[in-house]
Design an enzyme around this catalytic site. Sequence first.
Site, PDB file in Angstrom:
ATOM      1  N   ASP A 115       1.225 -10.241  -3.736  1.00  0.00           N
ATOM      2  CA  ASP A 115       1.467 -11.673  -3.913  1.00  0.00           C
ATOM      3  C   ASP A 115       0.491 -12.530  -3.118  1.00  0.00           C
ATOM      4  OD1 ASP A 115       3.910 -11.628  -5.630  1.00  0.00           O
ATOM      5  OD2 ASP A 115       4.677 -10.455  -3.956  1.00  0.00           O
ATOM      6  N   GLY A 116      -0.044 -12.006  -2.003  1.00  0.00           N
ATOM      7  CA  GLY A 116      -1.026 -12.759  -1.236  1.00  0.00           C
ATOM      8  C   GLY A 116      -2.320 -12.944  -2.013  1.00  0.00           C
ATOM      9  N   GLY A 151       0.002  -4.276  -4.753  1.00  0.00           N
ATOM     10  CA  GLY A 151       0.261  -4.700  -3.387  1.00  0.00           C
ATOM     11  C   GLY A 151       1.549  -4.123  -2.833  1.00  0.00           C
TER      12      GLY A 151
END
Length: 359
Positions: A115-116, A151
């Site tokens: 998500d980053g 991720g």
Amino acid sequence: MVYHLAVVPVPIAMAKPSIFRSQNQSMASDLSPDSTIYRPDSTSRRRDLVFVVNPRGANGRTGKEWKKLLPYIRSRLGGDCNICESLTSGPCHGIDITREAIRDGADAVIAVGGDGTLHEVVNGFFWAGNHVINHDQKAAPSTALGIIPLGTGSDFFRTLGWKNDPHDAIERIARGLRSRIDVGVISGESGESHYFINVADVHLSAKAGYYASRYKRFGNLCYVIGALQAFIGHQNQDLRIKIDDGEWKIYHQVTALCIGNAKFFGGGMKITPNADPRSGSFEVVILQDFKWYDFILKLHKLYNGTHLSVKNVSSRRMCIVLKWRRSQAPAPAVSMFSPTENIWASFPGNSVFYPPPLK
């Protein structure tokens, strides 16, 4: 210091794509995630796809998995698409790569990681409050946003109900499907804007996200560890909050303020269970007077989304703008951060900046 949070009803194009067109375009609130608004045909030119990869994501696992995945991407998409691989080298690099790709006319920019990385790519679609557009000024914004989950959390994928499977994501890219979703924007008195696609959070959950970034080697457990560490020295705080056209209201002893465009954060915590990124609104969840032991005892409710029935938890819908500020000037600083959204802001002050990259 007052912070404003607004919904930007723009389409964003995803790896079951959703596409950025224009901030003035109305939101199709009844659009399903599978709705097709574009599909290339046999006469279409080769599409230019830019893959933005965070090789340090998930404690280095993203880079290793990407090397294994790239040959399949080339074999599956290379016949119809030009494949461009771009590895990020540090904080905000994904933003710069995305802006350059859009200006050069890329058909899609695909976030590879968690998500980053997705957050950085989303912010790359904007510059100074406006859409980044192709160097050809006659062209309307049309670059799609894609996602391949590699991720730690991949929480945005959960909201859309997609399999956390990179091969499945590649198939969606190959089919060229696009659907529209909302994007949130955060701005302070400095006038600088930052965009988020998943969940933005203030105070304890913000600090928890910051600490969690130090424990990525533990997988999704890092978010629980980060939350417990954040409780050390934490002070709940009174906040004045204004939602849409309502009056300013004081919320006492706020532990966390979460603004959800999507449902999940923290590696699967269903913090804003009623949020829908295609609805044109946010869900705002406020946790008040929580202690560390409340977090432990109610952790299962946070994961399954039943915490809204818990005492001292409230939920509201927000359609246009939310503002918040400290109730009293001498109060301690309030922090805003999420590894999901990669934003940190503090009260007092005007700064909104990006912390060190997630490990």
